[in-house]
Design an enzyme around this catalytic site. Structure first.
Site, PDB file in Angstrom:
ATOM      1  CB  THR A  54      12.028  -6.057   6.899  1.00 54.71           C
ATOM      2  OG1 THR A  54      13.308  -6.180   7.535  1.00 54.71           O
ATOM      3  CG2 THR A  54      10.924  -6.190   7.943  1.00 54.71           C
ATOM      4  CG  HIS A 109      -1.830  -1.171   1.248  1.00 57.96           C
ATOM      5  ND1 HIS A 109      -3.021  -1.187   0.579  1.00 57.96           N
ATOM      6  CD2 HIS A 109      -1.712  -2.391   1.829  1.00 57.96           C
ATOM      7  CE1 HIS A 109      -3.610  -2.359   0.748  1.00 57.96           C
ATOM      8  NE2 HIS A 109      -2.821  -3.106   1.509  1.00 57.96           N
TER       9      HIS A 109
END
Length: 178
Positions: free
Chosen positions: A159, A109
């Site tokens: 990550t 997003h």
């Protein structure tokens, strides 16, 4: 003289065992038939996923966005409750084992709140190499590449890319030394 233990006895004792043992395979096949009835799903992987390799197993329940962006190699195993957000390709290499509750998130997003208000989203492909082991509850974030033979510890949040043969764990996942 000690009697030889069966592979099932070894498994139940928590010892190393051969999962392809005929007795265990019969037990698993029996359970798979029951699960197919219980979950109302039987043989549908090939209908929706982009590719399903030989002997690939995805245990229900399983959730994904589209399915056609998921590419499973040979002998891939996804345990119960995995989530794959596949707005772009998610490739999982041969022999990879994925624990229960793992999330592979290729959907992303915008960081800009004005763009988020417009309900925009994007995707970044995730590639997981061959013979990788991902422990239960791990989360793989968008755009990640995991190299062959890597191990990701249970509950880790990945990550950054994981190098071939690396062992990582934690939140965020970090390389384990030693």
């Amino acid at each position: 003289m000690m009697s030889r233990r069966t592979e099932k006895q070894k498994m139940l004792a928590g010892d190393l065992y051969v999962a392809s043992d005929p007795e265990l395979q019969r037990d698993m096949a029996h359970c798979a038939q029951w699960l197919a009835r219980y979950n109302g799903r039987d043989g549908f992987l090939h209908e929706q996923l982009g590719a399903v390799g030989r002997n690939a197993t995805v245990r229900a329940p399983f959730w994904c966005d589209y399915g056609y962006n998921i590419f499973l190699g040979n002998d891939v195993f996804l345990n119960f409750g995995c989530v794959v957000l596949d707005v772009v390709p998610v490739k999982i290499g041969d022999g990879t084992q994925i624990g229960p509750g793992v999330q592979i998130l290729a959907a992303d997003h915008p960081r800009d709140p004005e763009l988020r208000k417009k309900m925009l989203e994007s995707g970044h492909p995730v590639t997981i190499g061959r013979n990788v082991w991902i422990g239960g509850g791990a989360i793989i974030l968008p755009g990640i590449t995991v190299g062959d033979d890597a191990i990701i510890g249970a509950g880790s949040v990945v990550t950054h890319d994981v190098a071939t043969g690396a062992r990582v764990a934690g939140n965020p996942a970090r390389v384990l030394r030693g």
